[in-house]
Design a protein around this motif. Structure first.
Motif, PDB file in Angstrom:
ATOM      1  N   PRO A 227       0.814  -1.231   0.000  1.00 15.06           N
ATOM      2  CA  PRO A 227       0.000   0.000   0.000  1.00 15.06           C
ATOM      3  C   PRO A 227       0.844   1.277   0.000  1.00 15.06           C
ATOM      4  CG  PRO A 227      -0.921  -1.593   1.508  1.00 15.06           C
ATOM      5  CD  PRO A 227       0.410  -2.134   1.096  1.00 15.06           C
ATOM      6  N   ASP A 228       1.938   1.289   0.774  1.00 18.84           N
ATOM      7  CA  ASP A 228       2.806   2.462   0.804  1.00 18.84           C
ATOM      8  C   ASP A 228       3.519   2.654  -0.534  1.00 18.84           C
ATOM      9  OD1 ASP A 228       2.154   3.071   3.426  1.00 18.84           O
ATOM     10  OD2 ASP A 228       3.799   1.899   4.257  1.00 18.84           O
ATOM     11  N   MET A 229       3.981   1.564  -1.138  1.00 18.79           N
ATOM     12  CA  MET A 229       4.658   1.681  -2.427  1.00 18.79           C
ATOM     13  C   MET A 229       3.696   2.189  -3.494  1.00 18.79           C
ATOM     14  SD  MET A 229       7.347  -1.518  -2.698  1.00 18.79           S
ATOM     15  CE  MET A 229       8.870  -1.497  -1.739  1.00 18.79           C
ATOM     16  N   ARG A 230       2.461   1.760  -3.431  1.00 20.67           N
ATOM     17  CA  ARG A 230       1.470   2.267  -4.378  1.00 20.67           C
ATOM     18  C   ARG A 230       1.288   3.779  -4.225  1.00 20.67           C
ATOM     19  NH1 ARG A 230      -2.795  -2.791  -3.837  1.00 20.67           N
ATOM     20  NH2 ARG A 230      -2.235  -3.817  -5.814  1.00 20.67           N
ATOM     21  N   LYS A 231       1.195   4.228  -2.983  1.00 20.34           N
ATOM     22  CA  LYS A 231       0.978   5.657  -2.728  1.00 20.34           C
ATOM     23  C   LYS A 231       2.167   6.497  -3.201  1.00 20.34           C
ATOM     24  CE  LYS A 231      -2.008   4.997   1.316  1.00 20.34           C
ATOM     25  NZ  LYS A 231      -2.105   5.128   2.804  1.00 20.34           N
ATOM     26  N   GLN A 232       3.378   5.963  -3.057  1.00 19.60           N
ATOM     27  CA  GLN A 232       4.565   6.739  -3.416  1.00 19.60           C
ATOM     28  C   GLN A 232       4.948   6.591  -4.886  1.00 19.60           C
ATOM     29  OE1 GLN A 232       6.960   4.750  -0.508  1.00 19.60           O
ATOM     30  NE2 GLN A 232       8.178   3.621  -2.010  1.00 19.60           N
ATOM     31  N   GLY A 233       4.211   5.765  -5.618  1.00 15.37           N
ATOM     32  CA  GLY A 233       4.453   5.652  -7.055  1.00 15.37           C
ATOM     33  C   GLY A 233       5.347   4.516  -7.484  1.00 15.37           C
ATOM     34  N   GLY A 234       5.693   3.598  -6.563  1.00 11.06           N
ATOM     35  CA  GLY A 234       6.478   2.439  -6.970  1.00 11.06           C
ATOM     36  C   GLY A 234       7.487   2.017  -5.931  1.00 11.06           C
ATOM     37  N   GLY A 235       8.245   0.995  -6.274  1.00 12.73           N
ATOM     38  CA  GLY A 235       9.266   0.458  -5.389  1.00 12.73           C
ATOM     39  C   GLY A 235       9.755  -0.876  -5.920  1.00 12.73           C
ATOM     40  N   VAL A 236      10.681  -1.474  -5.183  1.00 14.92           N
ATOM     41  CA  VAL A 236      11.269  -2.758  -5.578  1.00 14.92           C
ATOM     42  C   VAL A 236      11.142  -3.731  -4.415  1.00 14.92           C
ATOM     43  CG1 VAL A 236      13.388  -3.967  -6.245  1.00 14.92           C
ATOM     44  CG2 VAL A 236      12.881  -1.715  -7.212  1.00 14.92           C
ATOM     45  N   ILE A 237      10.723  -4.944  -4.719  1.00 16.29           N
ATOM     46  CA  ILE A 237      10.675  -6.033  -3.742  1.00 16.29           C
ATOM     47  C   ILE A 237      11.540  -7.167  -4.277  1.00 16.29           C
ATOM     48  CG2 ILE A 237       9.228  -7.761  -2.608  1.00 16.29           C
ATOM     49  CD1 ILE A 237       6.873  -5.761  -2.910  1.00 16.29           C
ATOM     50  N   ILE A 238      12.486  -7.629  -3.467  1.00 13.42           N
ATOM     51  CA  ILE A 238      13.355  -8.740  -3.857  1.00 13.42           C
ATOM     52  C   ILE A 238      13.115  -9.891  -2.886  1.00 13.42           C
ATOM     53  CG2 ILE A 238      15.721  -9.530  -4.234  1.00 13.42           C
ATOM     54  CD1 ILE A 238      16.510  -6.628  -4.751  1.00 13.42           C
ATOM     55  N   ASN A 239      12.634 -11.003  -3.394  1.00 11.16           N
ATOM     56  CA  ASN A 239      12.408 -12.199  -2.576  1.00 11.16           C
ATOM     57  C   ASN A 239      13.547 -13.183  -2.802  1.00 11.16           C
ATOM     58  OD1 ASN A 239      10.027 -11.200  -1.496  1.00 11.16           O
ATOM     59  ND2 ASN A 239       8.729 -12.202  -3.018  1.00 11.16           N
ATOM     60  N   ILE A 240      14.176 -13.605  -1.712  1.00  9.48           N
ATOM     61  CA  ILE A 240      15.325 -14.505  -1.805  1.00  9.48           C
ATOM     62  C   ILE A 240      14.842 -15.947  -1.782  1.00  9.48           C
ATOM     63  CG2 ILE A 240      17.551 -15.141  -0.851  1.00  9.48           C
ATOM     64  CD1 ILE A 240      17.346 -12.228  -1.883  1.00  9.48           C
ATOM     65  N   SER A 241      15.001 -16.626  -2.907  1.00  9.30           N
ATOM     66  CA  SER A 241      14.619 -18.030  -3.039  1.00  9.30           C
ATOM     67  C   SER A 241      15.873 -18.881  -2.890  1.00  9.30           C
ATOM     68  CB  SER A 241      13.926 -18.256  -4.385  1.00  9.30           C
ATOM     69  OG  SER A 241      13.533 -19.602  -4.526  1.00  9.30           O
ATOM     70  N   SER A 242      16.088 -19.853  -3.744  1.00 11.92           N
ATOM     71  CA  SER A 242      17.269 -20.707  -3.679  1.00 11.92           C
ATOM     72  C   SER A 242      17.382 -21.526  -4.955  1.00 11.92           C
ATOM     73  CB  SER A 242      17.171 -21.659  -2.489  1.00 11.92           C
ATOM     74  OG  SER A 242      18.225 -22.601  -2.518  1.00 11.92           O
ATOM     75  N   ASN A 243      18.612 -21.816  -5.346  1.00 11.69           N
ATOM     76  CA  ASN A 243      18.819 -22.711  -6.485  1.00 11.69           C
ATOM     77  C   ASN A 243      18.284 -24.116  -6.225  1.00 11.69           C
ATOM     78  OD1 ASN A 243      19.951 -20.912  -8.255  1.00 11.69           O
ATOM     79  ND2 ASN A 243      22.066 -21.537  -7.914  1.00 11.69           N
ATOM     80  N   VAL A 244      18.094 -24.497  -4.948  1.00 14.98           N
ATOM     81  CA  VAL A 244      17.587 -25.845  -4.688  1.00 14.98           C
ATOM     82  C   VAL A 244      16.151 -25.993  -5.165  1.00 14.98           C
ATOM     83  CG1 VAL A 244      19.122 -26.145  -2.709  1.00 14.98           C
ATOM     84  CG2 VAL A 244      16.754 -25.414  -2.332  1.00 14.98           C
ATOM     85  N   SER A 245      15.471 -24.880  -5.399  1.00 17.41           N
ATOM     86  CA  SER A 245      14.114 -24.976  -5.934  1.00 17.41           C
ATOM     87  C   SER A 245      14.117 -25.413  -7.391  1.00 17.41           C
ATOM     88  CB  SER A 245      13.392 -23.639  -5.799  1.00 17.41           C
ATOM     89  OG  SER A 245      13.950 -22.656  -6.649  1.00 17.41           O
ATOM     90  N   LYS A 246      15.303 -25.566  -7.971  1.00 17.36           N
ATOM     91  CA  LYS A 246      15.428 -26.011  -9.357  1.00 17.36           C
ATOM     92  C   LYS A 246      16.173 -27.343  -9.470  1.00 17.36           C
ATOM     93  CE  LYS A 246      15.626 -21.202 -10.988  1.00 17.36           C
ATOM     94  NZ  LYS A 246      14.467 -21.191 -11.903  1.00 17.36           N
ATOM     95  N   MET A 247      16.471 -27.992  -8.309  1.00 18.48           N
ATOM     96  CA  MET A 247      17.368 -29.141  -8.353  1.00 18.48           C
ATOM     97  C   MET A 247      16.766 -30.448  -7.814  1.00 18.48           C
ATOM     98  SD  MET A 247      20.891 -27.207  -7.191  1.00 18.48           S
ATOM     99  CE  MET A 247      21.943 -28.631  -7.428  1.00 18.48           C
ATOM    100  N   ALA A 248      15.749 -30.437  -6.987  1.00 14.00           N
ATOM    101  CA  ALA A 248      15.117 -31.644  -6.434  1.00 14.00           C
ATOM    102  C   ALA A 248      16.119 -32.563  -5.752  1.00 14.00           C
ATOM    103  CB  ALA A 248      14.367 -32.391  -7.537  1.00 14.00           C
ATOM    104  N   ILE A 249      16.832 -32.049  -4.762  1.00 17.05           N
ATOM    105  CA  ILE A 249      17.852 -32.808  -4.046  1.00 17.05           C
ATOM    106  C   ILE A 249      17.203 -33.629  -2.932  1.00 17.05           C
ATOM    107  CG2 ILE A 249      19.925 -32.625  -2.605  1.00 17.05           C
ATOM    108  CD1 ILE A 249      20.548 -30.009  -4.067  1.00 17.05           C
ATOM    109  N   PRO A 250      17.397 -34.939  -2.895  1.00 15.46           N
ATOM    110  CA  PRO A 250      16.835 -35.746  -1.813  1.00 15.46           C
ATOM    111  C   PRO A 250      17.319 -35.257  -0.446  1.00 15.46           C
ATOM    112  CG  PRO A 250      17.610 -37.146  -3.587  1.00 15.46           C
ATOM    113  CD  PRO A 250      18.093 -35.760  -3.896  1.00 15.46           C
ATOM    114  N   GLY A 251      16.399 -35.224   0.518  1.00 11.24           N
ATOM    115  CA  GLY A 251      16.751 -34.826   1.865  1.00 11.24           C
ATOM    116  C   GLY A 251      16.376 -33.409   2.225  1.00 11.24           C
ATOM    117  N   ILE A 252      16.111 -32.575   1.220  1.00 15.85           N
ATOM    118  CA  ILE A 252      15.718 -31.193   1.527  1.00 15.85           C
ATOM    119  C   ILE A 252      14.451 -30.795   0.753  1.00 15.85           C
ATOM    120  CG2 ILE A 252      17.957 -30.330   2.293  1.00 15.85           C
ATOM    121  CD1 ILE A 252      18.439 -29.234  -0.495  1.00 15.85           C
TER     122      ILE A 252
END
Length: 243
Positions: free
Chosen positions: A125-150
């Motif tokens: 809501p604040d970013m909308r009012k101010q005209g924009g902004g950047v959001i960076i969500n930190i994921s992981s390369n393991v979401s592309k690898m299917a490693i057993p155990g995790i």
């Protein structure tokens, strides 16, 4: 976005990638709001930043929606607005799908997935009012690898990927640019702090996956790539997989 003079919130800022990101963004001239559960560790990170860095530390449990909302409010009260939100706080859980502790799984879902959602919903809501902004969500390369155990941990990042890329499309008309960042294996204490169902639990990668994971990146190298992602604002960015 040029980060010079911009207000940047970094969650999970007390150690590892979060602490390194605070250092890199401070060196680039950003004003920082640092969030994590540990007051002492946050204060130590803030004390190590370059002289003159404008910094606010806000102890925050990212699984608590009210605390996350208070974090965004504190940032706005101190600096007037939030230009960049970096959702970095997270934790791993290790164990086979057949035996992983459901309570551990629930806890990392609340941190790795609901934490970023709480923060996005509080700041949009604040970013909308101010005209924009950047959001960076930190994921992981393991979401592309299917490693057993995790699988439990990776699945939270699969979900974050979908949430992030969808939000990028939904928020484009508001000039809110949402970026998905994938760190690779990183030389931090992240793995040591993982929730374990059994003492011997851990990833069991294939030989090819093990080769990719054998050469970890430094937290500082990852932080510099996060800064580059903030500057360039791609849909996805991340560390190359070493081979």
């Amino acid at each position: 976005m040029d980060v010079q003079g911009k207000v940047v919130i970094i969650t999970g800022a007390s150690m590892g990638i979060g602490a390194a990101t605070a250092q890199v963004f401070a060196e680039a001239g950003a004003k920082l709001v640092l969030a994590a559960r540990s007051v002492d560790k946050l204060d130590a990170v803030a004390a190590g930043l370059p002289d003159g860095t404008e910094t606010l530390t806000v102890p925050t449990d990212m699984t608590d929606q009210a605390q996350v909302q208070a974090l965004i409010k504190a940032a706005r009260q101190r600096f007037g607005q939030v230009d960049i939100l970096i959702n970095n706080a997270g934790q791993a859980a290790v164990g086979a799908v057949a035996t992983v502790n459901p309570d551990h799984y629930r806890q990392i879902i609340e941190l790795n997935l609901l934490g970023p959602l709480h923060a996005m919903q509080a700041v949009i809501p604040d970013m909308r009012k101010q005209g924009g902004g950047v959001i960076i969500n930190i994921s992981s390369n393991v979401s592309k690898m299917a490693i057993p155990g995790i699988g439990a941990y990776a699945s939270t990042k699969y979900a974050l990927n979908g949430l992030t890329l969808t939000a990028r499309n939904e928020l484009a008309a508001d000039n809110i640019r949402v970026v998905l960042f994938h760190p690779g294996q990183t030389a931090t204490d992240f793995g040591a702090n993982a929730r374990r169902s059994n003492p011997g639990d851990g990833p069991r990668p294939t030989s090819e996956q093990a080769e990719v994971m054998r050469q970890p990146d430094s937290a500082e190298d990852v932080a510099r790539q996060i800064l580059e992602a903030a500057l360039q604002e791609p849909a996805e960015a991340g560390m190359p997989m070493h081979r």
